[in-house]
Design a protein around this motif. Structure first.
Motif: not given
Length: 83
Positions: A1-2, A7-12
């Motif tokens: 899953x890419x 989005x990855x930064x917001x999840x972190x």
């Protein structure tokens, strides 16, 4: 899953905020109650949260979480308790 980098930064960032607020909540809860009462409530809530995963076993397949904790390797369980 890419995931896209934003989005990855917001999840972190979300995980970091949740993790950081837990320290404040734990400190406040320990000021109001004793440590053993707090741990009993904390582990009880965790057990309730994991209960659906434990009970979701499918016939013929291993369950996601083992209900028999330590039954497969009692030596490691004893070592963990002894520490």
């Amino acid at each position: 899953m890419k995931l896209r980098p934003l989005v990855a930064d917001l999840l972190l960032l979300t995980v970091t905020l949740i993790w950081g607020t837990t320290f404040v909540i734990v400190k406040s809860a320990l000021a109001l109650s004793g440590p053993y009462y707090f741990l009993a409530i904390r582990f009880g809530l965790a057990a309730l949260a994991l209960l659906p995963l434990i009970l979701r076993g499918r016939p013929g397949r291993r369950r996601l979480l083992s209900v028999r904790v330590g039954a497969d390797d009692p030596g490691s369980l004893a070592l963990g308790i002894a520490r």
